[in-house]
Write a protein that holds these residues in place. Structure first.
Motif, mmCIF file in Angstrom:
data_model
loop_
_atom_site.group_PDB
_atom_site.id
_atom_site.type_symbol
_atom_site.label_atom_id
_atom_site.label_comp_id
_atom_site.label_asym_id
_atom_site.label_seq_id
_atom_site.Cartn_x
_atom_site.Cartn_y
_atom_site.Cartn_z
ATOM 1 N N ASP A 230 0.849 -1.188 0.000
ATOM 2 C CA ASP A 230 0.000 0.000 0.000
ATOM 3 C C ASP A 230 0.889 1.244 0.000
ATOM 4 O O ASP A 230 1.801 1.350 0.821
ATOM 5 C CB ASP A 230 -0.908 -0.009 1.225
ATOM 6 C CG ASP A 230 -1.940 1.091 1.187
ATOM 7 O OD1 ASP A 230 -1.540 2.278 1.245
ATOM 8 O OD2 ASP A 230 -3.139 0.778 1.114
ATOM 9 N N PRO A 231 0.629 2.191 -0.903
ATOM 10 C CA PRO A 231 1.483 3.385 -0.942
ATOM 11 C C PRO A 231 1.365 4.265 0.298
ATOM 12 O O PRO A 231 2.284 5.016 0.605
ATOM 13 C CB PRO A 231 0.986 4.136 -2.191
ATOM 14 C CG PRO A 231 -0.374 3.587 -2.472
ATOM 15 C CD PRO A 231 -0.398 2.191 -1.931
ATOM 16 N N ASP A 232 0.260 4.156 1.037
ATOM 17 C CA ASP A 232 0.082 4.990 2.230
ATOM 18 C C ASP A 232 0.759 4.418 3.465
ATOM 19 O O ASP A 232 1.293 5.153 4.282
ATOM 20 C CB ASP A 232 -1.405 5.202 2.532
ATOM 21 C CG ASP A 232 -2.086 6.041 1.468
ATOM 22 O OD1 ASP A 232 -1.414 6.894 0.855
ATOM 23 O OD2 ASP A 232 -3.290 5.823 1.249
ATOM 24 N N ASP A 233 0.691 3.084 3.632
ATOM 25 C CA ASP A 233 1.235 2.509 4.866
ATOM 26 C C ASP A 233 2.417 1.570 4.643
ATOM 27 O O ASP A 233 3.052 1.148 5.604
ATOM 28 C CB ASP A 233 0.136 1.810 5.669
ATOM 29 C CG ASP A 233 -0.572 0.698 4.893
ATOM 30 O OD1 ASP A 233 0.058 0.051 4.026
ATOM 31 O OD2 ASP A 233 -1.761 0.464 5.176
ATOM 32 N N GLY A 234 2.705 1.225 3.387
ATOM 33 C CA GLY A 234 3.829 0.346 3.086
ATOM 34 C C GLY A 234 3.586 -1.115 3.420
ATOM 35 O O GLY A 234 4.447 -1.961 3.172
ATOM 36 N N LEU A 235 2.428 -1.432 3.995
ATOM 37 C CA LEU A 235 2.127 -2.814 4.365
ATOM 38 C C LEU A 235 1.698 -3.608 3.135
ATOM 39 O O LEU A 235 1.170 -3.064 2.169
ATOM 40 C CB LEU A 235 1.010 -2.842 5.421
ATOM 41 C CG LEU A 235 1.336 -2.136 6.735
ATOM 42 C CD1 LEU A 235 0.105 -2.083 7.631
ATOM 43 C CD2 LEU A 235 2.486 -2.826 7.446
ATOM 44 N N ARG A 236 1.934 -4.932 3.194
ATOM 45 C CA ARG A 236 1.572 -5.806 2.063
ATOM 46 C C ARG A 236 0.158 -6.342 2.269
ATOM 47 O O ARG A 236 -0.142 -6.946 3.290
ATOM 48 C CB ARG A 236 2.576 -6.928 1.910
ATOM 49 C CG ARG A 236 3.930 -6.344 1.512
ATOM 50 C CD ARG A 236 4.874 -7.286 0.832
ATOM 51 N NE ARG A 236 4.362 -8.182 -0.153
ATOM 52 C CZ ARG A 236 4.139 -7.888 -1.439
ATOM 53 N NH1 ARG A 236 4.348 -6.679 -1.899
ATOM 54 N NH2 ARG A 236 3.711 -8.806 -2.272
ATOM 55 N N TRP A 237 -0.684 -6.110 1.264
ATOM 56 C CA TRP A 237 -2.102 -6.454 1.311
ATOM 57 C C TRP A 237 -2.468 -7.384 0.156
ATOM 58 O O TRP A 237 -1.831 -7.357 -0.897
ATOM 59 C CB TRP A 237 -2.960 -5.196 1.180
ATOM 60 C CG TRP A 237 -2.846 -4.251 2.320
ATOM 61 C CD1 TRP A 237 -1.972 -3.213 2.456
ATOM 62 C CD2 TRP A 237 -3.643 -4.242 3.508
ATOM 63 N NE1 TRP A 237 -2.184 -2.559 3.644
ATOM 64 C CE2 TRP A 237 -3.206 -3.166 4.305
ATOM 65 C CE3 TRP A 237 -4.704 -5.033 3.963
ATOM 66 C CZ2 TRP A 237 -3.777 -2.858 5.534
ATOM 67 C CZ3 TRP A 237 -5.274 -4.727 5.186
ATOM 68 C CH2 TRP A 237 -4.816 -3.650 5.965
ATOM 69 N N GLN A 238 -3.540 -8.130 0.356
ATOM 70 C CA GLN A 238 -4.164 -8.919 -0.703
ATOM 71 C C GLN A 238 -5.619 -8.459 -0.806
ATOM 72 O O GLN A 238 -6.330 -8.445 0.202
ATOM 73 C CB GLN A 238 -4.122 -10.425 -0.372
ATOM 74 C CG GLN A 238 -4.893 -11.292 -1.350
ATOM 75 C CD GLN A 238 -4.282 -11.289 -2.741
ATOM 76 O OE1 GLN A 238 -3.115 -11.660 -2.904
ATOM 77 N NE2 GLN A 238 -5.038 -10.852 -3.732
ATOM 78 N N ASN A 239 -6.045 -8.069 -2.006
ATOM 79 C CA ASN A 239 -7.434 -7.705 -2.221
ATOM 80 C C ASN A 239 -8.261 -8.943 -2.539
ATOM 81 O O ASN A 239 -7.749 -9.918 -3.101
ATOM 82 C CB ASN A 239 -7.559 -6.700 -3.369
ATOM 83 C CG ASN A 239 -7.055 -5.327 -2.995
ATOM 84 O OD1 ASN A 239 -6.761 -5.052 -1.833
ATOM 85 N ND2 ASN A 239 -6.948 -4.443 -3.967
ATOM 86 N N PHE A 240 -9.551 -8.855 -2.195
ATOM 87 C CA PHE A 240 -10.510 -9.924 -2.448
ATOM 88 C C PHE A 240 -11.769 -9.328 -3.056
ATOM 89 O O PHE A 240 -12.053 -8.138 -2.872
ATOM 90 C CB PHE A 240 -10.885 -10.628 -1.130
ATOM 91 C CG PHE A 240 -9.784 -11.424 -0.516
ATOM 92 C CD1 PHE A 240 -9.716 -12.798 -0.704
ATOM 93 C CD2 PHE A 240 -8.797 -10.815 0.250
ATOM 94 C CE1 PHE A 240 -8.692 -13.543 -0.136
ATOM 95 C CE2 PHE A 240 -7.770 -11.547 0.819
ATOM 96 C CZ PHE A 240 -7.720 -12.922 0.626
ATOM 97 N N VAL A 241 -12.538 -10.147 -3.755
ATOM 98 C CA VAL A 241 -13.808 -9.713 -4.330
ATOM 99 C C VAL A 241 -14.807 -10.870 -4.286
ATOM 100 O O VAL A 241 -14.420 -12.035 -4.376
ATOM 101 C CB VAL A 241 -13.627 -9.208 -5.784
ATOM 102 C CG1 VAL A 241 -13.205 -10.339 -6.727
ATOM 103 C CG2 VAL A 241 -14.881 -8.522 -6.292
#
Length: 194
Positions: free
Chosen positions: A164-175
């Motif tokens: 994430d460009p705001d927090d630098g944490l690694r995320w996975q999106n879901f739908v």
């Protein structure tokens, strides 16, 4: 904003209106101490932004839940006790489409009982009933419990994990997609940069 009480597939679980006086003291219990810090980290709050909660701050935060017009908010009740919260961001961000659902079971004793899954299912059906063709969510890559919960609730991984460009944490999106509707490109932002 509150859109009305929602029942879930489990009769003992329902989604109810936030109440400042009741929920602020509960939130203070859930987010205090080392357990609360761990909860916040797993929800994606960067460590340097975690502060000890205060009753005034929690009252203010819950008041904002009630008054926001860009987010639906409910408290999760199981067996007549409030144990967590669930909310929907109605506007897409640079990295996640909308509507996007998030859930927190604050009471550690209430975790692992299927409550979050039932709450997610009720909110997804609510959003599908409001003409949403897709509902989004995300979880930290390291938060296997949240990723598993989303998968069990019917969500599928969307694109690759990203920082994430705001927090630098690694995320996975879901739908999760409505079975008879197709999403529009505007509801799903471009694949985030890694």
């Amino acid at each position: 904003m509150f859109a009305g009480q929602l029942d879930t597939p489990e009769p003992s679980v329902r989604l109810v209106r936030p109440v400042v006086e009741r929920d602020a003291s509960l939130s203070l219990q859930w987010l205090g101490g080392e357990h609360g810090r761990t909860t916040m980290l797993m929800m994606g709050v960067p460590a340097d932004l975690i502060e000890a909660p205060t009753l005034d701050h929690e009252k203010s935060r819950i008041s904002s839940f009630i008054n926001r017009d860009d987010q639906y908010n409910w408290m999760i009740e199981r067996d007549s006790s409030v144990i967590g919260s669930i909310w929907v961001d109605c506007r897409a961000s640079a990295v996640l489409g909308a509507p996007a659902v998030s859930c927190m079971i604050g009471d550690p004793a209430a975790r692992g009982r299927g409550t979050a899954r039932h709450a997610l299912m009720a909110v997804v059906q609510f959003l599908f009933g409001r003409e949403a063709s897709e509902v989004f969510a995300r979880a930290l890559v390291c938060n296997y419990i949240s990723a598993g919960l989303l998968t069990i609730a019917g969500f599928a991984r969307l694109n690759e994990p990203y920082a994430d460009p705001d927090d630098g944490l690694r995320w996975q999106n879901f739908v999760i997609r409505h079975p008879q509707r197709r999403g529009t490109p505007a509801s799903n932002p471009a694949k985030p940069a890694s």
